[in-house]
Design a protein around this motif. Structure first.
Motif, mmCIF file in Angstrom:
data_model
loop_
_atom_site.group_PDB
_atom_site.id
_atom_site.type_symbol
_atom_site.label_atom_id
_atom_site.label_comp_id
_atom_site.label_asym_id
_atom_site.label_seq_id
_atom_site.Cartn_x
_atom_site.Cartn_y
_atom_site.Cartn_z
ATOM 1 N N LYS A 149 1.704 52.032 22.334
ATOM 2 C CA LYS A 149 0.350 51.479 22.281
ATOM 3 C C LYS A 149 -0.566 52.376 23.108
ATOM 4 C CE LYS A 149 -0.152 47.090 22.431
ATOM 5 N NZ LYS A 149 -0.158 45.671 22.900
ATOM 6 N N LEU A 150 -1.669 52.768 22.498
ATOM 7 C CA LEU A 150 -2.663 53.605 23.183
ATOM 8 C C LEU A 150 -3.920 52.772 23.408
ATOM 9 C CD1 LEU A 150 -3.635 56.346 24.250
ATOM 10 C CD2 LEU A 150 -4.315 56.938 21.924
ATOM 11 N N ASN A 151 -4.326 52.633 24.678
ATOM 12 C CA ASN A 151 -5.535 51.883 24.989
ATOM 13 C C ASN A 151 -6.426 52.692 25.920
ATOM 14 O OD1 ASN A 151 -4.480 51.534 27.623
ATOM 15 N ND2 ASN A 151 -3.391 49.688 26.971
ATOM 16 N N GLN A 152 -7.432 52.061 26.504
ATOM 17 C CA GLN A 152 -8.418 52.792 27.286
ATOM 18 C C GLN A 152 -7.885 53.281 28.626
ATOM 19 O OE1 GLN A 152 -8.455 49.591 26.674
ATOM 20 N NE2 GLN A 152 -9.028 48.384 28.486
ATOM 21 N N SER A 153 -6.710 52.841 29.035
ATOM 22 C CA SER A 153 -6.180 53.247 30.330
ATOM 23 C C SER A 153 -4.894 54.061 30.262
ATOM 24 C CB SER A 153 -5.935 52.008 31.211
ATOM 25 O OG SER A 153 -4.980 51.153 30.605
ATOM 26 N N GLN A 154 -4.153 53.966 29.155
ATOM 27 C CA GLN A 154 -2.835 54.596 29.136
ATOM 28 C C GLN A 154 -2.259 54.651 27.729
ATOM 29 O OE1 GLN A 154 -0.333 51.887 31.390
ATOM 30 N NE2 GLN A 154 -1.016 50.150 30.184
ATOM 31 N N LEU A 155 -1.222 55.482 27.616
ATOM 32 C CA LEU A 155 -0.321 55.432 26.472
ATOM 33 C C LEU A 155 0.935 54.728 26.961
ATOM 34 C CD1 LEU A 155 0.775 56.093 23.675
ATOM 35 C CD2 LEU A 155 1.419 58.355 24.527
ATOM 36 N N LEU A 156 1.236 53.596 26.352
ATOM 37 C CA LEU A 156 2.324 52.740 26.816
ATOM 38 C C LEU A 156 3.490 52.785 25.846
ATOM 39 C CD1 LEU A 156 3.194 50.592 28.943
ATOM 40 C CD2 LEU A 156 2.208 48.862 27.404
ATOM 41 N N ILE A 157 4.683 53.065 26.367
ATOM 42 C CA ILE A 157 5.911 53.043 25.584
ATOM 43 C C ILE A 157 6.760 51.888 26.102
ATOM 44 C CG2 ILE A 157 7.928 54.350 24.835
ATOM 45 C CD1 ILE A 157 6.351 56.868 25.800
ATOM 46 N N THR A 158 7.021 50.914 25.252
ATOM 47 C CA THR A 158 7.801 49.738 25.642
ATOM 48 C C THR A 158 9.191 49.835 25.022
ATOM 49 O OG1 THR A 158 5.801 48.378 25.748
ATOM 50 C CG2 THR A 158 7.904 47.229 25.628
ATOM 51 N N ILE A 159 10.214 49.685 25.881
ATOM 52 C CA ILE A 159 11.607 49.814 25.444
ATOM 53 C C ILE A 159 12.326 48.522 25.768
ATOM 54 C CG2 ILE A 159 13.699 51.219 25.567
ATOM 55 C CD1 ILE A 159 11.953 53.386 26.941
ATOM 56 N N SER A 160 12.933 47.920 24.775
ATOM 57 C CA SER A 160 13.697 46.700 25.003
ATOM 58 C C SER A 160 14.901 46.994 25.889
ATOM 59 C CB SER A 160 14.159 46.118 23.663
ATOM 60 O OG SER A 160 15.064 45.058 23.872
ATOM 61 N N ASP A 161 15.223 46.079 26.805
ATOM 62 C CA ASP A 161 16.361 46.331 27.705
ATOM 63 C C ASP A 161 17.680 46.346 26.944
ATOM 64 O OD1 ASP A 161 16.786 43.561 27.244
ATOM 65 O OD2 ASP A 161 17.711 43.359 29.215
ATOM 66 N N ASN A 162 17.711 45.720 25.733
ATOM 67 C CA ASN A 162 18.938 45.762 24.939
ATOM 68 C C ASN A 162 19.293 47.183 24.532
ATOM 69 O OD1 ASN A 162 19.168 42.978 25.035
ATOM 70 N ND2 ASN A 162 18.006 42.665 23.142
ATOM 71 N N ALA A 163 18.287 48.049 24.466
ATOM 72 C CA ALA A 163 18.541 49.433 24.092
ATOM 73 C C ALA A 163 19.001 50.265 25.268
ATOM 74 C CB ALA A 163 17.275 50.050 23.499
ATOM 75 N N LEU A 164 18.960 49.703 26.476
ATOM 76 C CA LEU A 164 19.214 50.527 27.658
ATOM 77 C C LEU A 164 20.334 50.021 28.554
ATOM 78 C CD1 LEU A 164 15.506 51.168 28.771
ATOM 79 C CD2 LEU A 164 16.983 52.717 27.484
ATOM 80 N N PHE A 165 20.383 48.697 28.797
ATOM 81 C CA PHE A 165 21.242 48.200 29.864
ATOM 82 C C PHE A 165 22.173 47.089 29.380
ATOM 83 C CE2 PHE A 165 16.957 49.131 31.535
ATOM 84 C CZ PHE A 165 17.261 50.222 32.339
ATOM 85 N N PRO A 166 23.359 47.005 29.960
ATOM 86 C CA PRO A 166 24.185 45.810 29.764
ATOM 87 C C PRO A 166 23.539 44.628 30.471
ATOM 88 C CG PRO A 166 25.481 47.682 30.557
ATOM 89 C CD PRO A 166 24.044 48.051 30.712
ATOM 90 N N SER A 167 23.875 43.441 30.087
ATOM 91 C CA SER A 167 23.273 42.244 30.668
ATOM 92 C C SER A 167 23.522 42.176 32.176
ATOM 93 C CB SER A 167 23.859 40.992 29.999
ATOM 94 O OG SER A 167 23.340 39.831 30.594
ATOM 95 N N GLY A 168 22.442 41.968 32.932
ATOM 96 C CA GLY A 168 22.547 41.808 34.380
ATOM 97 C C GLY A 168 22.847 43.079 35.130
ATOM 98 N N GLN A 169 22.733 44.247 34.488
ATOM 99 C CA GLN A 169 23.039 45.511 35.151
ATOM 100 C C GLN A 169 21.868 46.481 34.998
ATOM 101 O OE1 GLN A 169 26.896 47.175 34.200
ATOM 102 N NE2 GLN A 169 27.764 45.140 33.774
ATOM 103 N N ALA A 170 21.923 47.561 35.810
ATOM 104 C CA ALA A 170 20.855 48.558 35.765
ATOM 105 C C ALA A 170 21.356 49.928 35.351
ATOM 106 C CB ALA A 170 20.180 48.659 37.139
ATOM 107 N N ASN A 171 22.637 50.062 35.099
ATOM 108 C CA ASN A 171 23.162 51.348 34.644
ATOM 109 C C ASN A 171 22.818 51.545 33.169
ATOM 110 O OD1 ASN A 171 24.379 51.866 37.139
ATOM 111 N ND2 ASN A 171 26.189 50.664 36.558
#
Length: 269
Positions: free
Chosen positions: A132-154
């Protein structure tokens, strides 16, 4: 026997010679006050002529009226107008330059957004990533399902390539500040590693940023992380689907020349 003649004491008269310089001094003071009074009603040219005449009368010396700064002259007024005009020109020039930089930035961010959108489409990630591009930034939103196991940060091993791909796209625009933000849903965390959703969200953002900065062409000074925990939801936490949307990582490429008079919002999903 002759009488001694008694001489009467004569009254001695004080020396009054001081009255002459005193009267001269008073005359000069009166003249000075008259001149000072007349200064407020005279123009610059008459003021200069009077200053010269009065200074000549005072022993031909340099008097206080010789200082032209006491009265505005035509040259002073012209100089003030010239400076004002110069300031107007400088302001217009600066505004034009900023407008050009803002336009260039808009073109850069639109180009950057297009590259992300092409990557998302080519890798079938439209359900997991959004730009999303708006007047302040270009924002990239990533679902946590694509990145992390549940309850973890690795970051998941299969998701590390996603972070690396984002970093490769970002390296073409190295002058922008980037903020990596972590978010969770409102379900309290319950494990020995994290005491709150604050900790989990902040560590997820940190771990994702570390993978971005493996790229040596990115400047770490331009990057920062924020953990928002559960306190900035984008959906209703009362449903599973809403909680899934709230668990996310956002990469914000910040504008340097924000135009608050316009609101430009372009999104792709």
């Amino acid at each position: 026997m002759s009488k001694k003649t008694k001489h009467e004491d004569h009254e001695e008269h004080a020396d009054e010679s001081w009255l002459l310089p005193y009267s001269d001094l008073m005359t000069l003071l009166v003249a000075l006050f008259l001149v000072l009074y007349a200064m407020s009603a005279t123009d610059a040219k008459k003021f200069e002529e009077m200053a010269q005449a009065f200074s000549s009368a005072l022993n031909g010396g340099t008097g206080v009226l010789d200082y032209q700064s006491m009265a505005p002259t035509n040259s002073n007024l012209d100089e003030g107008k010239a400076k004002k005009n110069d300031n107007v020109v400088d302001t217009n020039r600066n505004e034009n330059e900023i407008a050009k930089l803002r336009q260039k930035e808009q073109e850069d961010l639109e180009k950057l957004k297009k590259q992300f959108d092409q990557y998302i489409k080519a890798n079938n990630l439209t359900d997991l990533l959004e730009t999303k591009l708006n007047q302040s930034q270009l924002l990239i939103t990533i679902s946590d399902n694509a990145l992390f196991p549940s309850g973890q940060a690795n970051v998941k091993p299969e998701s590390r390539q996603l972070a690396k791909s984002i970093s490769y796209i970002l390296q073409s625009f190295p002058d922008y500040s980037v903020v990596v933000s972590g978010y969770t849903d409102n379900i309290p965390i319950s494990n020995n590693q994290y005491s709150s959703n604050w900790d989990l969200s902040a560590n997820r953002a940190l771990q994702f940023m570390r993978i971005l900065l493996i790229n040596p062409y990115l400047n770490p000074e331009k990057f920062s992380v924020i953990g928002y925990g559960e306190y900035h939801p984008v959906a209703d936490n009362s449903t599973a689907d809403g909680r899934a949307k709230n668990r996310r990582v956002e990469v914000s490429i910040l504008r340097k020349y924000q135009d608050t008079t316009k609101t430009t919002s372009v999104s792709a999903k």
